[in-house]
Motif scaffolding. Structure first.
Motif, PDB file in Angstrom:
ATOM      1  N   LEU A 193      -1.878  19.584  -1.264  1.00  0.00           N
ATOM      2  CA  LEU A 193      -0.499  19.125  -1.022  1.00  0.00           C
ATOM      3  C   LEU A 193      -0.387  17.614  -1.253  1.00  0.00           C
ATOM      4  O   LEU A 193       0.603  17.138  -1.815  1.00  0.00           O
ATOM      5  N   THR A 194      -1.412  16.876  -0.833  1.00  0.00           N
ATOM      6  CA  THR A 194      -1.433  15.429  -1.084  1.00  0.00           C
ATOM      7  C   THR A 194      -1.486  15.166  -2.591  1.00  0.00           C
ATOM      8  O   THR A 194      -0.723  14.340  -3.107  1.00  0.00           O
ATOM      9  N   GLU A 195      -2.368  15.883  -3.289  1.00  0.00           N
ATOM     10  CA  GLU A 195      -2.488  15.715  -4.748  1.00  0.00           C
ATOM     11  C   GLU A 195      -1.165  16.034  -5.441  1.00  0.00           C
ATOM     12  O   GLU A 195      -0.790  15.359  -6.405  1.00  0.00           O
ATOM     13  N   ASP A 196      -0.482  17.040  -4.950  1.00  0.00           N
ATOM     14  CA  ASP A 196       0.803  17.440  -5.514  1.00  0.00           C
ATOM     15  C   ASP A 196       1.805  16.279  -5.456  1.00  0.00           C
ATOM     16  O   ASP A 196       2.473  15.967  -6.440  1.00  0.00           O
ATOM     17  N   ILE A 197       1.867  15.629  -4.303  1.00  0.00           N
ATOM     18  CA  ILE A 197       2.803  14.503  -4.143  1.00  0.00           C
ATOM     19  C   ILE A 197       2.328  13.306  -4.959  1.00  0.00           C
ATOM     20  O   ILE A 197       3.119  12.643  -5.628  1.00  0.00           O
ATOM     21  N   GLY A 225       2.730  13.033   4.596  1.00  0.00           N
ATOM     22  CA  GLY A 225       3.428  11.769   4.809  1.00  0.00           C
ATOM     23  C   GLY A 225       3.336  10.891   3.572  1.00  0.00           C
ATOM     24  O   GLY A 225       2.301  10.871   2.897  1.00  0.00           O
ATOM     25  N   ILE A 226       4.436  10.216   3.272  1.00  0.00           N
ATOM     26  CA  ILE A 226       4.457   9.183   2.237  1.00  0.00           C
ATOM     27  C   ILE A 226       4.848   7.898   2.947  1.00  0.00           C
ATOM     28  O   ILE A 226       5.897   7.840   3.598  1.00  0.00           O
ATOM     29  N   ARG A 263       0.876  -1.170   0.000  1.00  0.00           N
ATOM     30  CA  ARG A 263       0.000   0.000   0.000  1.00  0.00           C
ATOM     31  C   ARG A 263       0.910   1.215   0.000  1.00  0.00           C
ATOM     32  O   ARG A 263       1.690   1.395   0.937  1.00  0.00           O
ATOM     33  N   LEU A 264       0.815   2.026  -1.047  1.00  0.00           N
ATOM     34  CA  LEU A 264       1.534   3.293  -1.099  1.00  0.00           C
ATOM     35  C   LEU A 264       0.525   4.367  -0.708  1.00  0.00           C
ATOM     36  O   LEU A 264      -0.475   4.564  -1.398  1.00  0.00           O
ATOM     37  N   MET A 265       0.776   5.007   0.430  1.00  0.00           N
ATOM     38  CA  MET A 265      -0.206   5.934   1.001  1.00  0.00           C
ATOM     39  C   MET A 265       0.395   7.326   1.135  1.00  0.00           C
ATOM     40  O   MET A 265       1.529   7.476   1.578  1.00  0.00           O
ATOM     41  N   VAL A 266      -0.391   8.321   0.747  1.00  0.00           N
ATOM     42  CA  VAL A 266       0.021   9.720   0.861  1.00  0.00           C
ATOM     43  C   VAL A 266      -1.099  10.470   1.563  1.00  0.00           C
ATOM     44  O   VAL A 266      -2.273  10.304   1.219  1.00  0.00           O
ATOM     45  N   GLY A 267      -0.738  11.274   2.556  1.00  0.00           N
ATOM     46  CA  GLY A 267      -1.747  12.053   3.268  1.00  0.00           C
ATOM     47  C   GLY A 267      -1.120  13.246   3.955  1.00  0.00           C
ATOM     48  O   GLY A 267       0.062  13.238   4.281  1.00  0.00           O
ATOM     49  N   THR A 268      -1.938  14.278   4.179  1.00  0.00           N
ATOM     50  CA  THR A 268      -1.463  15.530   4.777  1.00  0.00           C
ATOM     51  C   THR A 268      -2.329  15.913   5.966  1.00  0.00           C
ATOM     52  O   THR A 268      -3.546  15.741   5.939  1.00  0.00           O
TER      53      THR A 268
END
Length: 178
Positions: free
Chosen positions: A96-100, A60-61, A41-46
């Protein structure tokens, strides 16, 4: 305290400071190559925190091999004003999450998928999630933004997760906003 520009792609974790996105991506590749038959699971969140004169945003990544460990890092952005409007702050967190997420372009995603691909019939998986620090509960002030924010994540081809399943935003990133 150092102010970061929004276009500053500097990441850190407990072991390394000032990593570029390319270095972060290579860490993810290396982590997945350790056990290519894993369930990833590759997770990105702000998450954000409003302070006296500024607002801190932490993205966070996290790459998780379910049940077998994680590798993670954060990106810190400091906005030199109090962002007190909830919708503005939640929307900026998601931006910011979308950016990453957008940095994981087709080539990069395919590179990660190709690590697990030879092991799919043995159960290997790869999924990308966008963790949004909002909840749908009756008492949650952010519930009115759920549809809008979830649609934004879905439009990027990423599986949206909200509280209580958005732990990269609500727990991991949150820890570094204080």
């Amino acid at each position: 305290m150092k102010n970061y520009q929004v276009f500053d792609y500097s990441f850190q974790n407990l072991r390394e400071k000032s990593m570029s996105f390319e270095q972060v991506f290579e860490h993810i590749v290396k982590f997945m190559n350790l056990a290519p038959s894993g369930n990833y699971r590759l997770m990105v969140g702000t998450d954000s925190q409003v302070h006296k004169s500024h607002t801190i945003f932490i993205t966070g990544i996290v790459i998780q091999n379910q049940g077998k460990g994680v590798w993670a890092c954060i990106r810190k952005i400091v906005i030199p004003r109090k962002m007190t409007q909830l919708h503005e702050r939640i929307s900026f967190e998601l931006s910011l999450t979308e950016d990453i997420v957008s940095l994981f372009n087709e080539d990069r995603k395919n590179r990660l998928i190709n690590i697990v691909l030879p092991f799919v019939y043995q159960g290997a998986t790869f999924i990308m999630e966008g963790h949004i620090d909002i909840g749908a509960g009756k008492r949650n002030k952010t519930r009115e933004f759920v549809k809008e924010m979830v649609a934004r994540m879905e439009s990027m081809g990423v599986e949206p997760k909200i509280k209580p399943n958005a732990f990269v935003a609500s727990s991991y990133a949150n820890r570094y906003t204080k």
